[in-house]
Design a protein around this motif. Structure first.
Motif, PDB file in Angstrom:
ATOM      1  N   ASP A 238       0.829  -1.192   0.000  1.00  0.00           N
ATOM      2  CA  ASP A 238       0.000   0.000   0.000  1.00  0.00           C
ATOM      3  C   ASP A 238       0.872   1.254   0.000  1.00  0.00           C
ATOM      4  OD1 ASP A 238      -2.328   1.458   0.014  1.00  0.00           O
ATOM      5  OD2 ASP A 238      -2.779   1.150   2.134  1.00  0.00           O
ATOM      6  N   ASP A 239       0.308   2.366  -0.382  1.00  0.00           N
ATOM      7  CA  ASP A 239       0.909   3.689  -0.281  1.00  0.00           C
ATOM      8  C   ASP A 239       2.362   3.700  -0.779  1.00  0.00           C
ATOM      9  OD1 ASP A 239       0.621   6.453   0.460  1.00  0.00           O
ATOM     10  OD2 ASP A 239       1.898   6.042   2.175  1.00  0.00           O
ATOM     11  N   ASP A 240       3.313   4.124   0.058  1.00  0.00           N
ATOM     12  CA  ASP A 240       4.704   4.253  -0.388  1.00  0.00           C
ATOM     13  C   ASP A 240       5.320   2.919  -0.789  1.00  0.00           C
ATOM     14  OD1 ASP A 240       4.380   6.871   0.186  1.00  0.00           O
ATOM     15  OD2 ASP A 240       6.026   7.043   1.612  1.00  0.00           O
TER      16      ASP A 240
ATOM     17  N   SER B 262       3.622   1.037   4.643  1.00  0.00           N
ATOM     18  CA  SER B 262       3.917   2.272   3.932  1.00  0.00           C
ATOM     19  C   SER B 262       5.386   2.680   4.029  1.00  0.00           C
ATOM     20  CB  SER B 262       3.028   3.409   4.466  1.00  0.00           C
ATOM     21  OG  SER B 262       3.268   4.603   3.753  1.00  0.00           O
TER      22      SER B 262
ATOM     23  N   VAL C 291      -3.293   7.353   4.666  1.00  0.00           N
ATOM     24  CA  VAL C 291      -2.353   7.421   3.551  1.00  0.00           C
ATOM     25  C   VAL C 291      -3.110   7.135   2.267  1.00  0.00           C
ATOM     26  CG1 VAL C 291      -0.391   6.712   4.951  1.00  0.00           C
ATOM     27  CG2 VAL C 291      -1.713   4.985   3.776  1.00  0.00           C
TER      28      VAL C 291
END
Length: 465
Positions: free
Chosen positions: A37-39, A152, A452
């Motif tokens: 997910d995210d980063d 993340s 996020v």
């Protein structure tokens, strides 16, 4: 929990690893691909697959033309290119075709390592094995690590795992003048991870611990050891640190970033919610104030233990050799840093110090419980604590009445049944089981980290956004 037949040498670390692994799998079972997910999705996994693939071909990719966002991998500083274990993990992850499974492996490895590190660190502070195990599992499955760093910010996840093991080595250095290599390598690994807040945190910890043990021993040996080992670790890390020096001014967003509008700032309310799993924090975000998951939740048993052992705090504080005082001091230092201004020099977002506050607050609580095992007389104090927690959480999110009530009742019943037990094994099982049960309930209520972004998966990915 002060009389146990389980030997702490092997059995307890195995319990910590196994139960932490269960805690790691819970979010993935509830939401497949949770850790992708995210980063992780748009930044770390891309670089890890690139680096791992290059390593398999016999190349060490310090620079590359195969990345769209940056080819200066050594200049990024947060990929651990000089850490052999990190590079080995990259190779393994790059060979896992399913990106969600690869993310689960990488996050799970570091969360289990983190839990074992907290257990070892607690044992170095002479905390009894069952309490140390409880702390390791709770910390690794707590809100900040489980909701933010694991899915993340992998640079923070990696760095904090190394930080904890570095502290295990440093305590061995200060207490028994051994494990110099573990302290040096752990420190070097942290410095090479590129997580500046972790490096600052470790420097503060080592400095405070050196002064503490120097005062206890009435010698300067701990201070001299800290300087010698720290300098050696710095020399080992120079190859990773020097390239970053040329990027500091370019990446300084103190005066020009659109992100500098008070976002992601911790408050005192955030910190004191450390023991309330259903306290939904509302904090400034990229697009205005919004409710978030319980990122600041660390362990449900902290407040019951402190309540039942309040009369022993003074005794524990006055015992010079216990380590309780220095743990309280460290938690206080990181609490102040967590509430600091949005920018301290090149360091943005002081909420990144919150995991260190939680770590030492948790260890201080466990130390107090280990020195004076909680004993429950009347259930009224616990009932009042549960009622107080219910109202605090309810006023924050009135729509989740049943959820807040359920958590308050669960905490009351679990603490009451655990602390009236004469058999420490039963008490341990109740505390450990409740910790995992609460972790599962949190992720059922909040299956994703809504604080996020959810970025579209790359075309090669098999995990849908």
């Amino acid at each position: 929990m002060n009389r146990l037949s389980i030997k702490p040498g092997v059995a307890w670390p195995a319990i910590v690893a196994l139960l932490t692994l269960v805690g790691v799998l819970i979010p993935h079972w509830i939401t497949p691909g949770y850790y992708y997910d995210d980063d992780v999705r748009h930044y770390f996994m891309v670089a890890i697959h690139l680096i791992g693939t290059e390593l398999q071909q016999g190349n060490w990719p310090l620079l590359t033309l195969r990345s769209a966002y940056s080819g200066d991998l050594i200049g990024e500083g947060q990929f651990g290119l000089f850490n052999p274990l990190t590079l080995l993990l990259y190779v393994v992850v790059s060979r896992i075709s399913d990106l969600g499974s690869g993310a689960l492996f990488y996050a799970g490895f570091h969360l289990v390592a983190m839990a074992l590190g907290v257990y070892a660190l607690a044992r170095r502070f002479a905390i009894q094995a069952p309490w140390a195990a409880l702390g390791g599992i709770a910390y690794a499955t707590g809100g900040m690590n489980s909701y933010w760093y694991a899915p993340s910010w992998w640079n923070a996840l990696t760095a904090n795992s190394w930080l904890i093991w570095a502290l295990v080595g440093w305590l061995s250095v200060f207490q028994q003048r051994r494990a110099f290599l573990l302290a040096a390598l752990g420190t070097a690994a942290l410095l090479m991870s590129g997580w500046a807040h972790g490096s600052v945190a470790l420097a503060l910890c080592v400095g405070i611990l050196a002064l503490h043990y120097s005062g206890q021993s009435k010698t300067s040996a701990p201070i001299l050891d800290a300087l010698a080992v720290g300098f050696g670790a710095l020399l080992v890390s120079l190859l990773a640190i020097v390239p970053l020096a040329f990027h500091v001014l370019e990446t300084d967003r103190a005066h020009s970033s659109v992100f500098h509008n008070g976002i992601l700032s911790a408050t005192l309310e955030n910190l004191i919610s450390i023991g309330w799993p259903s306290h939904e924090m509302a904090w400034p975000h990229f697009f205005g104030s919004r409710a978030a998951q319980p990122h600041y939740y660390a362990a449900w048993f902290i407040l019951p233990v402190l309540l039942l052992n309040a009369r022993h705090v003074g005794t524990a504080w006055r015992e010079r050799s216990s380590g309780f005082k220095v743990l309280v001091l460290l938690s206080g230092v990181f609490a102040v840093l967590s509430l600091g201004p949005e920018q301290i020099g090149p360091l943005r977002w002081p909420f990144r110090f919150v995991p260190y506050f939680q770590l030492f607050a948790l260890l201080a609580t466990l130390k107090l419980a280990s020195m004076h095992p909680p004993r429950l007389g009347s259930p009224i104090p616990l009932a009042l604590l549960g009622l107080f927690g219910f109202f605090i959480c309810w006023q924050q999110a009135p729509g989740d009445l049943v959820y807040h009530l359920s958590f308050s009742l669960l905490g009351f019943v679990a603490a009451w049944t655990a602390f009236v037990q004469k058999d420490g094994r039963v008490g341990s099982a109740i505390l450990l089981g409740t910790t995992l049960l609460i972790a599962a309930a949190i992720h059922l209520e909040w299956p994703r980290n809504d604080n996020v972004g959810h970025w579209p998966a790359p075309s090669a990915g098999k995990i849908d956004a």
